[in-house]
Design a protein around this motif. Structure first.
Motif, PDB file in Angstrom:
ATOM      1  N   PHE A   1      -1.542  -4.751   4.533  1.00 30.97           N
ATOM      2  CA  PHE A   1      -0.928  -3.531   5.321  1.00 30.97           C
ATOM      3  C   PHE A   1       0.434  -3.839   5.407  1.00 30.97           C
ATOM      4  O   PHE A   1       0.969  -5.034   5.839  1.00 30.97           O
ATOM      5  CB  PHE A   1      -1.648  -3.454   6.573  1.00 30.97           C
ATOM      6  CG  PHE A   1      -3.030  -3.083   6.686  1.00 30.97           C
ATOM      7  CD1 PHE A   1      -3.613  -1.956   5.388  1.00 30.97           C
ATOM      8  CD2 PHE A   1      -3.979  -3.122   7.563  1.00 30.97           C
ATOM      9  CE1 PHE A   1      -4.878  -1.747   5.191  1.00 30.97           C
ATOM     10  CE2 PHE A   1      -5.374  -2.773   7.421  1.00 30.97           C
ATOM     11  CZ  PHE A   1      -5.605  -2.119   6.224  1.00 30.97           C
ATOM     12  N   GLY A   2       1.302  -2.895   5.332  1.00 28.30           N
ATOM     13  CA  GLY A   2       2.920  -2.979   5.573  1.00 28.30           C
ATOM     14  C   GLY A   2       3.549  -3.552   4.320  1.00 28.30           C
ATOM     15  O   GLY A   2       4.962  -3.387   4.144  1.00 28.30           O
ATOM     16  N   SER A   3       2.729  -3.894   3.162  1.00 24.14           N
ATOM     17  CA  SER A   3       3.413  -4.178   1.797  1.00 24.14           C
ATOM     18  C   SER A   3       3.371  -3.053   1.025  1.00 24.14           C
ATOM     19  O   SER A   3       2.863  -1.970   1.245  1.00 24.14           O
ATOM     20  CB  SER A   3       2.895  -5.573   1.232  1.00 24.14           C
ATOM     21  OG  SER A   3       1.442  -5.402   1.019  1.00 24.14           O
ATOM     22  N   GLU A   4       4.055  -3.212  -0.316  1.00 24.51           N
ATOM     23  CA  GLU A   4       3.892  -2.261  -1.223  1.00 24.51           C
ATOM     24  C   GLU A   4       3.648  -2.769  -2.690  1.00 24.51           C
ATOM     25  O   GLU A   4       3.751  -3.961  -2.839  1.00 24.51           O
ATOM     26  CB  GLU A   4       5.589  -1.378  -1.280  1.00 24.51           C
ATOM     27  CG  GLU A   4       6.587  -2.435  -1.652  1.00 24.51           C
ATOM     28  CD  GLU A   4       7.747  -1.440  -1.394  1.00 24.51           C
ATOM     29  OE1 GLU A   4       8.739  -1.675  -2.249  1.00 24.51           O
ATOM     30  OE2 GLU A   4       7.776  -0.602  -0.821  1.00 24.51           O
ATOM     31  N   TYR A   5       3.205  -2.211  -3.608  1.00 21.78           N
ATOM     32  CA  TYR A   5       3.126  -2.366  -4.971  1.00 21.78           C
ATOM     33  C   TYR A   5       3.804  -1.482  -5.952  1.00 21.78           C
ATOM     34  O   TYR A   5       3.405  -0.226  -5.777  1.00 21.78           O
ATOM     35  CB  TYR A   5       1.453  -2.422  -5.174  1.00 21.78           C
ATOM     36  CG  TYR A   5       1.216  -2.856  -6.382  1.00 21.78           C
ATOM     37  CD1 TYR A   5       1.486  -4.116  -7.057  1.00 21.78           C
ATOM     38  CD2 TYR A   5       0.857  -1.943  -7.674  1.00 21.78           C
ATOM     39  CE1 TYR A   5       1.123  -4.629  -8.357  1.00 21.78           C
ATOM     40  CE2 TYR A   5       0.626  -2.535  -8.930  1.00 21.78           C
ATOM     41  CZ  TYR A   5       0.597  -3.769  -9.354  1.00 21.78           C
ATOM     42  OH  TYR A   5       0.421  -4.083 -10.550  1.00 21.78           O
ATOM     43  N   THR A   6       4.366  -2.368  -6.798  1.00 19.83           N
ATOM     44  CA  THR A   6       5.309  -1.163  -7.937  1.00 19.83           C
ATOM     45  C   THR A   6       4.576  -1.471  -9.165  1.00 19.83           C
ATOM     46  O   THR A   6       4.377  -2.676  -9.748  1.00 19.83           O
ATOM     47  CB  THR A   6       6.606  -1.573  -7.938  1.00 19.83           C
ATOM     48  OG1 THR A   6       7.150  -1.542  -6.758  1.00 19.83           O
ATOM     49  CG2 THR A   6       7.467  -0.954  -8.746  1.00 19.83           C
ATOM     50  N   TYR A   7       4.207  -0.508  -9.757  1.00 18.58           N
ATOM     51  CA  TYR A   7       3.477  -0.372 -11.101  1.00 18.58           C
ATOM     52  C   TYR A   7       4.575  -0.682 -12.093  1.00 18.58           C
ATOM     53  O   TYR A   7       5.640  -0.591 -11.738  1.00 18.58           O
ATOM     54  CB  TYR A   7       2.745   0.905 -11.534  1.00 18.58           C
ATOM     55  CG  TYR A   7       1.631   1.364 -10.526  1.00 18.58           C
ATOM     56  CD1 TYR A   7       0.262   0.868 -10.682  1.00 18.58           C
ATOM     57  CD2 TYR A   7       1.983   2.172  -9.456  1.00 18.58           C
ATOM     58  CE1 TYR A   7      -0.597   1.241  -9.890  1.00 18.58           C
ATOM     59  CE2 TYR A   7       1.088   2.629  -8.518  1.00 18.58           C
ATOM     60  CZ  TYR A   7      -0.359   2.039  -8.729  1.00 18.58           C
ATOM     61  OH  TYR A   7      -1.310   2.394  -7.730  1.00 18.58           O
TER      62      TYR A   7
END
Length: 194
Positions: free
Chosen positions: A64-70
């Motif tokens: 939670f609080g992080s992000e993912y870039t495709y």
């Protein structure tokens, strides 16, 4: 006449069998061949079965609080995770649940259709599937595309008993407009809800 046909067919069989063997090579003419050499630069069987390092993973896990870039530049994050209790007109009513926002930042040059986003929640150490909670804040999720360079946000809710804290949110986005029905890697956001 009837007894002549079986005799004739038996004679034909022997003639064909003898002719087929007549062209067989002599034992002295048989030569042992060496196995073919592998062409330079061609992958071995072991190398051919190894996964390509450039290939996108089928699933990733984020806190939670992080992000993912495709790979194409689309970024997803899960934010605003908080406990709530549904109201009288919500479905289900008066139930403890967890609210969260899913946000997509489109870093591509083209629109990305978000209507095929599948969201699933699992709660607790046993990983029980959580019921969706529908309120004024959770709505119906994403209903259109996010344009290139823009951001889109939608609220979601999943039932979360008061005695449970672990939450796993599974996100799978499919681009059904593509010819090959491209399915992006599944992203799992995991963490404890306080």
């Amino acid at each position: 006449m009837k007894s002549f046909k079986p005799a004739l067919s038996g004679l034909l069989f022997l003639l064909v069998a003898a002719t087929g063997c007549a062209g067989a090579p002599d034992e002295n003419q048989v030569v042992d061949l060496e196995p073919a050499q592998e062409a330079a630069g061609s992958p071995t069987e072991e190398e051919a079965t190894e996964p390509d390092e450039e290939e996108a993973p089928s699933a990733v896990e984020e806190e939670f609080g992080s992000e993912y870039t495709y790979a194409d530049g689309l970024t997803v994050r899960l934010a605003g995770v908080e406990r709530r209790v549904s109201g009288e007109w919500d479905m289900p009513e008066s139930a403890p649940y967890v609210y969260f926002d899913i946000q997509f930042d489109n870093g591509t040059d083209a629109p990305v259709d978000l209507t095929y986003l599948a969201v699933y929640c699992q709660v607790g150490e046993e990983g029980r599937t959580a019921e969706d909670v529908y309120t004024d804040d959770t709505g119906t999720g994403f209903t259109s595309a996010v344009m290139g360079g823009r951001t889109a946000t939608a609220g979601y809710g999943c039932a979360l008993p008061e005695d449970e804290s672990y939450l796993q949110v599974e996100l799978t986005l499919s681009d059904w407009e593509e010819v090959d029905d491209y399915v992006r890697e599944t992203v799992y956001f995991v963490g404890d809800v306080v």
